[in-house]
Scaffold this motif. Structure first.
Motif, short mmCIF file in Angstrom:
data_model
loop_
_atom_site.label_atom_id
_atom_site.label_comp_id
_atom_site.label_asym_id
_atom_site.label_seq_id
_atom_site.Cartn_x
_atom_site.Cartn_y
_atom_site.Cartn_z
N ASP A 1 -17.24 -32.01 73.07
CA ASP A 1 -18.01 -31.97 74.31
C ASP A 1 -19.35 -31.27 74.09
N GLY A 2 -19.93 -31.49 72.91
CA GLY A 2 -21.21 -30.88 72.55
C GLY A 2 -22.40 -31.62 73.13
N ASN A 3 -23.57 -31.31 72.60
CA ASN A 3 -24.83 -31.85 73.13
C ASN A 3 -25.06 -33.33 72.88
N GLY A 4 -24.43 -33.89 71.88
CA GLY A 4 -24.60 -35.31 71.61
C GLY A 4 -25.91 -35.64 70.93
N LEU A 5 -26.38 -36.86 71.17
CA LEU A 5 -27.55 -37.37 70.45
C LEU A 5 -28.84 -36.63 70.77
N LEU A 6 -28.93 -36.01 71.93
CA LEU A 6 -30.13 -35.23 72.25
C LEU A 6 -30.37 -34.12 71.23
N TYR A 7 -29.28 -33.62 70.67
CA TYR A 7 -29.38 -32.56 69.65
C TYR A 7 -30.20 -33.01 68.45
N LEU A 8 -30.13 -34.31 68.12
CA LEU A 8 -30.88 -34.81 66.96
C LEU A 8 -32.39 -34.69 67.15
N TRP A 9 -32.86 -34.75 68.38
CA TRP A 9 -34.30 -34.61 68.63
C TRP A 9 -34.79 -33.22 68.23
N PHE A 10 -33.88 -32.27 68.20
CA PHE A 10 -34.21 -30.93 67.72
C PHE A 10 -33.83 -30.78 66.25
N ARG A 11 -32.66 -31.26 65.87
CA ARG A 11 -32.12 -31.00 64.53
C ARG A 11 -32.91 -31.68 63.42
N ILE A 12 -33.32 -32.91 63.60
CA ILE A 12 -34.04 -33.61 62.53
C ILE A 12 -35.38 -32.93 62.24
N PRO A 13 -36.21 -32.63 63.25
CA PRO A 13 -37.43 -31.87 62.95
C PRO A 13 -37.14 -30.49 62.35
N LEU A 14 -36.03 -29.86 62.79
CA LEU A 14 -35.67 -28.55 62.24
C LEU A 14 -35.34 -28.67 60.75
N GLN A 15 -34.60 -29.71 60.37
CA GLN A 15 -34.29 -29.92 58.95
C GLN A 15 -35.58 -30.11 58.15
N LEU A 16 -36.51 -30.89 58.68
CA LEU A 16 -37.80 -31.09 58.01
C LEU A 16 -38.56 -29.77 57.90
N PHE A 17 -38.51 -28.98 58.94
CA PHE A 17 -39.16 -27.66 58.94
C PHE A 17 -38.56 -26.78 57.85
N PHE A 18 -37.23 -26.75 57.74
CA PHE A 18 -36.56 -25.96 56.69
C PHE A 18 -36.95 -26.45 55.30
N ILE A 19 -37.07 -27.75 55.13
CA ILE A 19 -37.45 -28.32 53.84
C ILE A 19 -38.87 -27.88 53.47
N ILE A 20 -39.79 -28.01 54.40
CA ILE A 20 -41.19 -27.62 54.15
C ILE A 20 -41.28 -26.11 53.91
N TRP A 21 -40.58 -25.34 54.71
CA TRP A 21 -40.55 -23.87 54.57
C TRP A 21 -40.08 -23.50 53.16
N THR A 22 -38.99 -24.12 52.72
CA THR A 22 -38.43 -23.83 51.41
C THR A 22 -39.40 -24.22 50.30
N TYR A 23 -40.00 -25.38 50.43
CA TYR A 23 -40.94 -25.83 49.40
C TYR A 23 -42.14 -24.88 49.30
N LEU A 24 -42.71 -24.53 50.43
CA LEU A 24 -43.90 -23.68 50.41
C LEU A 24 -43.60 -22.26 49.93
N SER A 25 -42.38 -21.79 50.17
CA SER A 25 -42.06 -20.42 49.77
C SER A 25 -41.58 -20.32 48.33
N THR A 26 -41.27 -21.45 47.70
CA THR A 26 -40.77 -21.41 46.32
C THR A 26 -41.62 -22.17 45.33
N ALA A 27 -42.59 -22.92 45.82
CA ALA A 27 -43.43 -23.74 44.93
C ALA A 27 -44.25 -22.83 44.02
N LYS A 28 -44.46 -23.31 42.83
CA LYS A 28 -45.28 -22.57 41.88
C LYS A 28 -46.72 -22.99 42.08
N TYR A 29 -47.57 -22.03 42.40
CA TYR A 29 -48.98 -22.36 42.63
C TYR A 29 -49.80 -22.06 41.40
#
Length: 150
Positions: A122-150
């Motif tokens: 009985d959770g949020n359903g598909l509306l949750y994806l409108w938040f979760r997918i951009p959040l996953q992308l945000f985590f990916i970019i965050w991780t890349y920028l904080s660990t990339a070798k400059y």
């Protein structure tokens, strides 16, 4: 939403604590501290909400409970590895892969309307994806920028 809040609060605190301690801002280090805290926070969920999280895993994958425990331990280990210079970049890439691989489980949970904390459907359903997918992308970019070798 809670992992994002943890990430932002820990980042904000650490950026100013590092500035006070060193007289310089160290955004990548603060970002890694925040990511480690967020990973430890989410890892707790793997142990506290194991049953509900196991419902996120597709049926064709065996040993669901063990997978949940293993990924919780992996999150903690990768968070720690963000501070080890010789492992930092590898940990970053593994985390990026991890975030990508988690997306199907989040999609399944949304389609099934899973509330992983209660282990109910009985959770949020598909509306949750409108938040979760951009959040996953945000985590990916965050991780890349904080660990990339400059």
């Amino acid at each position: 939403m809670k992992p994002l809040i943890v990430l932002i609060i820990v980042f904000s605190i650490s950026i100013f604590a590092i500035k006070l301690a060193t007289s310089k801002y160290d955004f990548p280090l603060s970002a890694r501290i925040a990511m480690c805290a967020m990973l430890c926070f989410t890892a707790i969920g793997h142990f506290a909400f194991t049953k509900g999280m196991s419902l996120m895993i597709p049926d064709f994958i065996p040993f669901k409970i063990e997978v949940i425990y293993l990924t919780g331990i992996l999150e903690i280990l990768l968070g720690i590895c963000l501070f080890i210079p010789s492992f930092k970049i590898y940990a970053g890439w593994i985390l990026i892969l991890f975030f990508i691989l988690m997306l199907p489980a989040n999609i399944k949970a949304s389609i099934d309307k899973l509330d992983y904390q209660k282990g109910t459907f009985d959770g949020n359903g598909l509306l949750y994806l409108w938040f979760r997918i951009p959040l996953q992308l945000f985590f990916i970019i965050w991780t890349y920028l904080s660990t990339a070798k400059y």
